[in-house]
Design a protein around this motif. Structure first.
Motif, PDB file in Angstrom:
ATOM      1  N   ALA A   5      44.819 -19.101  21.648  1.00  0.00           N
ATOM      2  CA  ALA A   5      44.665 -18.168  20.531  1.00  0.00           C
ATOM      3  C   ALA A   5      43.204 -17.801  20.335  1.00  0.00           C
ATOM      4  O   ALA A   5      42.308 -18.596  20.627  1.00  0.00           O
ATOM      5  CB  ALA A   5      45.221 -18.791  19.248  1.00  0.00           C
ATOM      6  N   PRO A   6      42.957 -16.590  19.815  1.00  0.00           N
ATOM      7  CA  PRO A   6      41.581 -16.184  19.510  1.00  0.00           C
ATOM      8  C   PRO A   6      41.171 -16.672  18.119  1.00  0.00           C
ATOM      9  O   PRO A   6      41.960 -16.631  17.172  1.00  0.00           O
ATOM     10  CB  PRO A   6      41.662 -14.657  19.548  1.00  0.00           C
ATOM     11  CG  PRO A   6      43.063 -14.354  19.085  1.00  0.00           C
ATOM     12  CD  PRO A   6      43.921 -15.490  19.580  1.00  0.00           C
ATOM     13  N   TYR A   7      39.936 -17.118  17.993  1.00  0.00           N
ATOM     14  CA  TYR A   7      39.392 -17.587  16.721  1.00  0.00           C
ATOM     15  C   TYR A   7      38.058 -16.903  16.464  1.00  0.00           C
ATOM     16  O   TYR A   7      37.382 -16.473  17.396  1.00  0.00           O
ATOM     17  CB  TYR A   7      39.156 -19.102  16.753  1.00  0.00           C
ATOM     18  CG  TYR A   7      40.407 -19.959  16.636  1.00  0.00           C
ATOM     19  CD1 TYR A   7      40.622 -20.746  15.514  1.00  0.00           C
ATOM     20  CD2 TYR A   7      41.353 -19.986  17.657  1.00  0.00           C
ATOM     21  CE1 TYR A   7      41.750 -21.547  15.407  1.00  0.00           C
ATOM     22  CE2 TYR A   7      42.485 -20.774  17.559  1.00  0.00           C
ATOM     23  CZ  TYR A   7      42.675 -21.560  16.425  1.00  0.00           C
ATOM     24  OH  TYR A   7      43.802 -22.343  16.326  1.00  0.00           O
ATOM     25  N   ARG A   8      37.676 -16.848  15.187  1.00  0.00           N
ATOM     26  CA  ARG A   8      36.341 -16.421  14.824  1.00  0.00           C
ATOM     27  C   ARG A   8      35.721 -17.510  13.956  1.00  0.00           C
ATOM     28  O   ARG A   8      36.349 -18.010  13.018  1.00  0.00           O
ATOM     29  CB  ARG A   8      36.352 -15.097  14.072  1.00  0.00           C
ATOM     30  CG  ARG A   8      34.950 -14.655  13.606  1.00  0.00           C
ATOM     31  CD  ARG A   8      34.927 -13.268  13.018  1.00  0.00           C
ATOM     32  NE  ARG A   8      35.070 -12.243  14.045  1.00  0.00           N
ATOM     33  CZ  ARG A   8      36.109 -11.430  14.157  1.00  0.00           C
ATOM     34  NH1 ARG A   8      37.109 -11.513  13.282  1.00  0.00           N
ATOM     35  NH2 ARG A   8      36.175 -10.533  15.120  1.00  0.00           N
ATOM     36  N   VAL A   9      34.487 -17.877  14.278  1.00  0.00           N
ATOM     37  CA  VAL A   9      33.795 -18.920  13.512  1.00  0.00           C
ATOM     38  C   VAL A   9      33.306 -18.318  12.201  1.00  0.00           C
ATOM     39  O   VAL A   9      32.575 -17.330  12.192  1.00  0.00           O
ATOM     40  CB  VAL A   9      32.599 -19.489  14.318  1.00  0.00           C
ATOM     41  CG1 VAL A   9      31.850 -20.530  13.488  1.00  0.00           C
ATOM     42  CG2 VAL A   9      33.101 -20.100  15.616  1.00  0.00           C
ATOM     43  N   PRO A  44      28.963 -22.843  18.795  1.00  0.00           N
ATOM     44  CA  PRO A  44      29.065 -21.422  18.455  1.00  0.00           C
ATOM     45  C   PRO A  44      28.157 -21.059  17.285  1.00  0.00           C
ATOM     46  O   PRO A  44      27.632 -21.936  16.600  1.00  0.00           O
ATOM     47  CB  PRO A  44      30.536 -21.277  18.057  1.00  0.00           C
ATOM     48  CG  PRO A  44      30.862 -22.608  17.435  1.00  0.00           C
ATOM     49  CD  PRO A  44      30.075 -23.631  18.221  1.00  0.00           C
ATOM     50  N   TRP A  45      27.959 -19.793  17.049  1.00  0.00           N
ATOM     51  CA  TRP A  45      27.237 -19.317  15.887  1.00  0.00           C
ATOM     52  C   TRP A  45      28.245 -18.686  14.915  1.00  0.00           C
ATOM     53  O   TRP A  45      29.380 -18.379  15.292  1.00  0.00           O
ATOM     54  CB  TRP A  45      26.174 -18.299  16.298  1.00  0.00           C
ATOM     55  CG  TRP A  45      26.736 -17.092  16.999  1.00  0.00           C
ATOM     56  CD1 TRP A  45      27.151 -15.931  16.432  1.00  0.00           C
ATOM     57  CD2 TRP A  45      26.966 -16.950  18.416  1.00  0.00           C
ATOM     58  NE1 TRP A  45      27.617 -15.062  17.394  1.00  0.00           N
ATOM     59  CE2 TRP A  45      27.517 -15.671  18.611  1.00  0.00           C
ATOM     60  CE3 TRP A  45      26.752 -17.793  19.517  1.00  0.00           C
ATOM     61  CZ2 TRP A  45      27.867 -15.193  19.879  1.00  0.00           C
ATOM     62  CZ3 TRP A  45      27.099 -17.321  20.773  1.00  0.00           C
ATOM     63  CH2 TRP A  45      27.643 -16.040  20.950  1.00  0.00           C
ATOM     64  N   VAL A  46      27.837 -18.476  13.693  1.00  0.00           N
ATOM     65  CA  VAL A  46      28.729 -17.845  12.720  1.00  0.00           C
ATOM     66  C   VAL A  46      29.055 -16.429  13.184  1.00  0.00           C
ATOM     67  O   VAL A  46      28.169 -15.656  13.533  1.00  0.00           O
ATOM     68  CB  VAL A  46      28.076 -17.820  11.325  1.00  0.00           C
ATOM     69  CG1 VAL A  46      28.947 -17.032  10.341  1.00  0.00           C
ATOM     70  CG2 VAL A  46      27.848 -19.226  10.807  1.00  0.00           C
ATOM     71  N   GLY A  47      30.331 -16.117  13.226  1.00  0.00           N
ATOM     72  CA  GLY A  47      30.791 -14.827  13.705  1.00  0.00           C
ATOM     73  C   GLY A  47      31.205 -14.822  15.161  1.00  0.00           C
ATOM     74  O   GLY A  47      31.769 -13.825  15.641  1.00  0.00           O
ATOM     75  N   ALA A  48      30.942 -15.915  15.879  1.00  0.00           N
ATOM     76  CA  ALA A  48      31.304 -15.980  17.304  1.00  0.00           C
ATOM     77  C   ALA A  48      32.815 -15.979  17.472  1.00  0.00           C
ATOM     78  O   ALA A  48      33.560 -16.530  16.656  1.00  0.00           O
ATOM     79  CB  ALA A  48      30.706 -17.225  17.940  1.00  0.00           C
ATOM     80  N   GLU A  49      33.254 -15.362  18.552  1.00  0.00           N
ATOM     81  CA  GLU A  49      34.684 -15.351  18.905  1.00  0.00           C
ATOM     82  C   GLU A  49      34.938 -16.408  19.959  1.00  0.00           C
ATOM     83  O   GLU A  49      34.189 -16.530  20.935  1.00  0.00           O
ATOM     84  CB  GLU A  49      35.087 -13.965  19.398  1.00  0.00           C
ATOM     85  CG  GLU A  49      34.948 -12.895  18.323  1.00  0.00           C
ATOM     86  CD  GLU A  49      35.224 -11.501  18.834  1.00  0.00           C
ATOM     87  OE1 GLU A  49      35.021 -11.264  20.056  1.00  0.00           O
ATOM     88  OE2 GLU A  49      35.640 -10.651  18.033  1.00  0.00           O
ATOM     89  N   VAL A  50      35.983 -17.189  19.749  1.00  0.00           N
ATOM     90  CA  VAL A  50      36.247 -18.362  20.574  1.00  0.00           C
ATOM     91  C   VAL A  50      37.725 -18.414  20.938  1.00  0.00           C
ATOM     92  O   VAL A  50      38.591 -18.147  20.095  1.00  0.00           O
ATOM     93  CB  VAL A  50      35.861 -19.656  19.819  1.00  0.00           C
ATOM     94  CG1 VAL A  50      36.165 -20.884  20.656  1.00  0.00           C
ATOM     95  CG2 VAL A  50      34.393 -19.631  19.433  1.00  0.00           C
ATOM     96  N   SER A  51      38.010 -18.746  22.183  1.00  0.00           N
ATOM     97  CA  SER A  51      39.388 -18.993  22.618  1.00  0.00           C
ATOM     98  C   SER A  51      39.678 -20.489  22.536  1.00  0.00           C
ATOM     99  O   SER A  51      38.898 -21.290  23.051  1.00  0.00           O
ATOM    100  CB  SER A  51      39.606 -18.508  24.054  1.00  0.00           C
ATOM    101  OG  SER A  51      39.488 -17.103  24.153  1.00  0.00           O
ATOM    102  N   VAL A  52      40.786 -20.839  21.892  1.00  0.00           N
ATOM    103  CA  VAL A  52      41.181 -22.241  21.776  1.00  0.00           C
ATOM    104  C   VAL A  52      42.591 -22.400  22.337  1.00  0.00           C
ATOM    105  O   VAL A  52      43.540 -21.770  21.845  1.00  0.00           O
ATOM    106  CB  VAL A  52      41.135 -22.736  20.320  1.00  0.00           C
ATOM    107  CG1 VAL A  52      41.557 -24.205  20.248  1.00  0.00           C
ATOM    108  CG2 VAL A  52      39.745 -22.561  19.734  1.00  0.00           C
ATOM    109  N   ALA A  53      42.707 -23.223  23.369  1.00  0.00           N
ATOM    110  CA  ALA A  53      43.995 -23.444  24.021  1.00  0.00           C
ATOM    111  C   ALA A  53      44.540 -24.822  23.687  1.00  0.00           C
ATOM    112  O   ALA A  53      43.789 -25.758  23.417  1.00  0.00           O
ATOM    113  CB  ALA A  53      43.845 -23.306  25.539  1.00  0.00           C
ATOM    114  N   GLN A  54      45.856 -24.918  23.707  1.00  0.00           N
ATOM    115  CA  GLN A  54      46.535 -26.206  23.663  1.00  0.00           C
ATOM    116  C   GLN A  54      46.977 -26.544  25.080  1.00  0.00           C
ATOM    117  O   GLN A  54      47.503 -25.679  25.796  1.00  0.00           O
ATOM    118  CB  GLN A  54      47.738 -26.168  22.736  1.00  0.00           C
ATOM    119  CG  GLN A  54      47.381 -26.041  21.267  1.00  0.00           C
ATOM    120  CD  GLN A  54      48.612 -26.108  20.380  1.00  0.00           C
ATOM    121  OE1 GLN A  54      49.645 -25.517  20.686  1.00  0.00           O
ATOM    122  NE2 GLN A  54      48.508 -26.824  19.272  1.00  0.00           N
TER     123      GLN A  54
END
Length: 288
Positions: free
Chosen positions: A245-249, A126-136
């Motif tokens: 959950a949604p994350y931001r780098v 990802p790049w700085v500011g990218a939005e990422v979904s992280v699942a368990q």
């Protein structure tokens, strides 16, 4: 290549510390789907030299998976759009629609997971500011996994340098260690979008060989963080998505090393051929 150059699974013994490189070159550029004797001999010897690498992944174990992007929804409390992680179906590969990967060819999905949030987010570049979904995801049953992390970051050159300098042969055990270090590093090598798809072929073949040998998964070290371990499930249905959950780098850590000799422009070279680091000062003798 003569018969004496072949790896020998009956001993078992690799013919050379460089057997993995020879195998990788052949399946990339010469034989891929119909194996010749050298490729078959290498594969058989790999299977014959698996030692102390079996790991049990327990039922109920929770692992992570990241995907670039998130979703937005409108809440019932008039708070506008709210971020959310992708749905469960989006966080697993589509049947028969998967893209090329380190452990799978296109159209044959496997499930790439990791042991930490940091390593799965890092793996998608990802790049700085990218939005990422992280699942368990939770494992639905006990799985037999092959540990490919033992040679991570090591170099087989340390094993062979003394023998090259002294002209002495390597022992069976030293050649075996060198080959497995090459295999371990091949799986952990980062994948980039600019990679030639042929570069995936050697590890794709070995992954299928391990699956055929009865393994449910393989594990190898991530290049992003010493604590992260990548886990590949050969059957994506062996794990269920339990949340996302949604994350931001917010930042990236960059590490690097010089991998070749530095070149210098001719005007920055001394007459002796050595590089200069700056202009030399002229000295003047004092008059008597």
């Amino acid at each position: 290549m003569t018969a004496t150059d072949l790896d020998d699974s009956s001993k078992p013994e690799f013919s050379s510390y460089d057997s993995y490189r020879h195998f990788a070159s052949r399946v990339r550029h010469e034989r891929r789907y119909v194996w010749d004797a050298p490729v078959q001999a290498f594969v058989d010897t790999v299977l014959a030299t698996i030692k102390d690498r079996d790991v049990e992944l327990r039922e109920g174990m929770v692992l992570f998976r990241a995907q670039a992007g998130i979703e937005y929804y409108v809440s019932d409390e008039n708070q506008g759009e709210q971020p959310s992680g992708y749905g469960a179906a989006r966080m697993k590969p589509r049947p028969n629609r998967s893209t090329e990967g380190r452990a799978n060819p296109a159209g044959m999905p496997v499930l790439y997971l990791g042991t930490t949030e940091k390593n799965v987010i890092s793996e998608i570049r990802p790049w700085v500011g990218a939005e990422v979904s992280v699942a368990q995801l939770k494992l639905k049953r006990k799985l037999r996994a092959l540990d490919l992390s033992q040679g991570h970051g090591k170099s087989h050159l340390n094993l062979i340098l003394g023998h090259i300098l002294n002209g002495t042969p390597m022992s069976l055990e030293e050649k075996e260690r060198a080959v497995w270090i090459s295999i371990d590093n091949a799986f952990s090598q980062p994948v980039t979008r600019s990679d030639d798809m042929a570069d995936y072929v050697p590890t794709q073949i070995l992954a299928e060989v391990f699956k055929n040998a009865g393994y449910d998964a393989i594990g190898y070290k991530s290049q992003f963080g010493e604590k992260g371990l990548n886990i590949v499930l050969f059957n994506p249905d062996d794990a269920d998505v339990i949340n996302c959950a949604p994350y931001r780098v917010t930042g990236l850590e960059v590490s690097f090393k010089e991998i070749g000799n530095r070149w210098y422009r001719a005007e920055n070279m001394n007459p002796s051929g050595t590089p200069t680091t700056g202009k030399s000062k002229k000295t003047r003798k004092a008059k008597a």
